[in-house]
Scaffold this motif. Structure first.
Motif, PDB file in Angstrom:
ATOM      1  N   HIS A 162      67.479   9.711   7.245  1.00  0.00           N
ATOM      2  CA  HIS A 162      66.840  10.533   6.153  1.00  0.00           C
ATOM      3  C   HIS A 162      67.712  10.855   5.071  1.00  0.00           C
ATOM      4  CE1 HIS A 162      63.368  13.197   5.285  1.00  0.00           C
ATOM      5  NE2 HIS A 162      62.883  12.520   6.391  1.00  0.00           N
ATOM      6  N   PRO A 163      67.211  11.265   3.820  1.00  0.00           N
ATOM      7  CA  PRO A 163      67.228  11.733   2.399  1.00  0.00           C
ATOM      8  C   PRO A 163      67.838  12.973   2.543  1.00  0.00           C
ATOM      9  CG  PRO A 163      65.481  10.573   1.914  1.00  0.00           C
ATOM     10  CD  PRO A 163      65.316  10.152   3.413  1.00  0.00           C
ATOM     11  N   LEU A 164      66.855  14.050   3.530  1.00  0.00           N
ATOM     12  CA  LEU A 164      66.827  15.368   3.690  1.00  0.00           C
ATOM     13  C   LEU A 164      67.435  15.813   4.773  1.00  0.00           C
ATOM     14  CD1 LEU A 164      63.162  16.176   3.297  1.00  0.00           C
ATOM     15  CD2 LEU A 164      64.866  15.898   2.419  1.00  0.00           C
ATOM     16  N   ALA A 165      67.699  14.675   5.236  1.00  0.00           N
ATOM     17  CA  ALA A 165      68.955  15.026   7.112  1.00  0.00           C
ATOM     18  C   ALA A 165      69.871  13.650   7.079  1.00  0.00           C
ATOM     19  CB  ALA A 165      67.916  16.022   8.044  1.00  0.00           C
ATOM     20  N   PRO A 166      70.708  13.704   6.305  1.00  0.00           N
ATOM     21  CA  PRO A 166      71.172  12.779   6.812  1.00  0.00           C
ATOM     22  C   PRO A 166      71.352  12.118   7.596  1.00  0.00           C
ATOM     23  CG  PRO A 166      72.089  12.895   5.144  1.00  0.00           C
ATOM     24  CD  PRO A 166      70.485  13.929   5.355  1.00  0.00           C
ATOM     25  N   GLU A 167      72.546  13.319   8.615  1.00  0.00           N
ATOM     26  CA  GLU A 167      73.648  12.963   9.825  1.00  0.00           C
ATOM     27  C   GLU A 167      72.989  13.405  11.008  1.00  0.00           C
ATOM     28  OE1 GLU A 167      76.670  13.002   8.871  1.00  0.00           O
ATOM     29  OE2 GLU A 167      76.869  12.882   7.143  1.00  0.00           O
ATOM     30  N   LYS A 168      72.252  14.415  11.323  1.00  0.00           N
ATOM     31  CA  LYS A 168      71.186  14.157  12.007  1.00  0.00           C
ATOM     32  C   LYS A 168      69.355  14.415  12.405  1.00  0.00           C
ATOM     33  CE  LYS A 168      73.003  18.564  14.619  1.00  0.00           C
ATOM     34  NZ  LYS A 168      73.005  19.216  15.332  1.00  0.00           N
ATOM     35  N   ILE A 169      68.702  14.855  12.779  1.00  0.00           N
ATOM     36  CA  ILE A 169      67.758  14.665  12.902  1.00  0.00           C
ATOM     37  C   ILE A 169      66.789  14.813  14.646  1.00  0.00           C
ATOM     38  CG2 ILE A 169      66.325  12.028  12.399  1.00  0.00           C
ATOM     39  CD1 ILE A 169      65.274  13.693  10.167  1.00  0.00           C
ATOM     40  N   ALA A 170      65.718  15.156  14.782  1.00  0.00           N
ATOM     41  CA  ALA A 170      65.323  15.263  16.528  1.00  0.00           C
ATOM     42  C   ALA A 170      63.928  15.176  16.394  1.00  0.00           C
ATOM     43  CB  ALA A 170      65.433  16.780  16.971  1.00  0.00           C
ATOM     44  N   PHE A 171      63.533  13.562  16.399  1.00  0.00           N
ATOM     45  CA  PHE A 171      62.591  13.334  17.327  1.00  0.00           C
ATOM     46  C   PHE A 171      61.720  14.009  17.946  1.00  0.00           C
ATOM     47  CE2 PHE A 171      65.572   9.918  16.940  1.00  0.00           C
ATOM     48  CZ  PHE A 171      64.546   9.017  15.730  1.00  0.00           C
ATOM     49  N   GLY A 172      60.127  14.035  17.286  1.00  0.00           N
ATOM     50  CA  GLY A 172      59.113  15.184  17.668  1.00  0.00           C
ATOM     51  C   GLY A 172      57.760  14.686  18.072  1.00  0.00           C
ATOM     52  N   ILE A 173      57.310  15.743  18.292  1.00  0.00           N
ATOM     53  CA  ILE A 173      56.133  15.177  17.988  1.00  0.00           C
ATOM     54  C   ILE A 173      54.710  16.504  17.763  1.00  0.00           C
ATOM     55  CG2 ILE A 173      55.887  16.414  20.568  1.00  0.00           C
ATOM     56  CD1 ILE A 173      53.704  14.219  21.059  1.00  0.00           C
ATOM     57  N   GLY A 174      53.940  17.012  16.965  1.00  0.00           N
ATOM     58  CA  GLY A 174      52.848  17.772  16.355  1.00  0.00           C
ATOM     59  C   GLY A 174      52.163  18.248  17.204  1.00  0.00           C
ATOM     60  N   ARG A 175      52.532  19.262  17.853  1.00  0.00           N
ATOM     61  CA  ARG A 175      51.699  20.686  18.705  1.00  0.00           C
ATOM     62  C   ARG A 175      49.764  20.663  18.508  1.00  0.00           C
ATOM     63  NH1 ARG A 175      54.432  26.750  19.136  1.00  0.00           N
ATOM     64  NH2 ARG A 175      56.257  24.614  19.184  1.00  0.00           N
ATOM     65  N   GLU A 176      49.314  20.931  19.134  1.00  0.00           N
ATOM     66  CA  GLU A 176      47.985  20.610  19.603  1.00  0.00           C
ATOM     67  C   GLU A 176      47.221  22.091  18.120  1.00  0.00           C
ATOM     68  OE1 GLU A 176      44.294  19.026  20.149  1.00  0.00           O
ATOM     69  OE2 GLU A 176      46.164  18.148  20.170  1.00  0.00           O
ATOM     70  N   GLY A 177      46.759  21.709  17.413  1.00  0.00           N
ATOM     71  CA  GLY A 177      45.800  22.578  16.357  1.00  0.00           C
ATOM     72  C   GLY A 177      46.556  22.590  14.836  1.00  0.00           C
ATOM     73  N   ASN A 178      47.377  21.330  15.081  1.00  0.00           N
ATOM     74  CA  ASN A 178      48.144  21.452  13.483  1.00  0.00           C
ATOM     75  C   ASN A 178      47.403  20.672  12.639  1.00  0.00           C
ATOM     76  OD1 ASN A 178      50.625  21.354  14.714  1.00  0.00           O
ATOM     77  ND2 ASN A 178      51.615  19.945  13.687  1.00  0.00           N
ATOM     78  N   GLY A 179      47.253  21.976  11.427  1.00  0.00           N
ATOM     79  CA  GLY A 179      45.323  21.228  10.386  1.00  0.00           C
ATOM     80  C   GLY A 179      46.746  21.291   9.011  1.00  0.00           C
TER      81      GLY A 179
END
Length: 203
Positions: A162-179
């Motif tokens: 990923h251009p912003l963090a090429p070395e490592k990035i964590a896979f996640g999920i958007g929390r309830e209430g995101n908007g």
């Protein structure tokens, strides 16, 4: 564009888009670009700077957020983008952050700047940012939790390039209430793709 000043940022970055998990952009190549799972991409990127400087201008503790819509794969361009800068930033700090995050000073954001077709401008707003969450009252609330993992850390890290963090990035999920609600956009990316990473950028 030639850089004007030496700069460096160390902090955290998070992203939450409307794709199903995992976002196809993270597993695409130039030869095989995957389409966003919803056809288009509605995306919020947020940044917290722990330590930073632009020449002699300190940027410690400030926050920046970007909201982008793309009509297809992000790498194909034609983005519509709105930017938000921490209202605590002085005039000098505001100009520095606009230059860095607008891609004018090189670094990772220069990759994205070339993809923007329509820029909706920059607003100074109160931004509350901490690890894996950001809020702009009345505009956005975004938090990203790690995907479930059997690893002792409870996280899944990958080297996606990923251009912003090429070395490592964590896979996640958007929390309830995101908007997000601004510029005529109204998104709810709860339960949708998210990722986060530490960043260390410089020119």
């Amino acid at each position: 564009m030639a850089t004007q000043k030496k700069w460096r940022l160390v902090g955290d970055y998070l992203e939450n888009c409307n794709c199903d998990i995992v976002c196809p952009c993270l597993v695409s190549t130039k030869a095989m670009m995957a389409t966003p799972t919803q056809g288009c991409c509605d995306n919020v990127l947020a940044f917290h700077i722990d330590k930073g400087n632009y020449g002699d201008v300190a940027l410690d503790g400030l926050n920046v957020a970007l909201a982008a819509h793309t009509p297809g794969p992000m790498a194909e361009g034609d983005w519509t983008l709105g930017a938000y800068i921490d209202e605590r930033a002085t005039g000098e700090q505001t100009n520095a952050l606009a230059a860095i995050f607008g891609g004018d000073e090189g670094g990772p954001m220069a990759v994205f700047a070339a993809l923007v077709g329509t820029h909706l401008g920059v607003r100074k707003v109160p931004i509350e940012g901490k690890s894996r969450s950001v809020e702009i009252p009345g505009v956005l609330t975004v938090a990203v939790d790690p995907l479930a993992s059997m690893h002792p850390s409870g996280e899944i890290w990958g080297m996606t390039g990923h251009p912003l963090a090429p070395e490592k990035i964590a896979f996640g999920i958007g929390r309830e209430g995101n908007g997000f609600n601004d510029h005529g956009w109204n998104w709810n990316n709860s339960g949708r793709n998210g990722h986060y990473a530490p960043i260390e950028w410089s020119n």
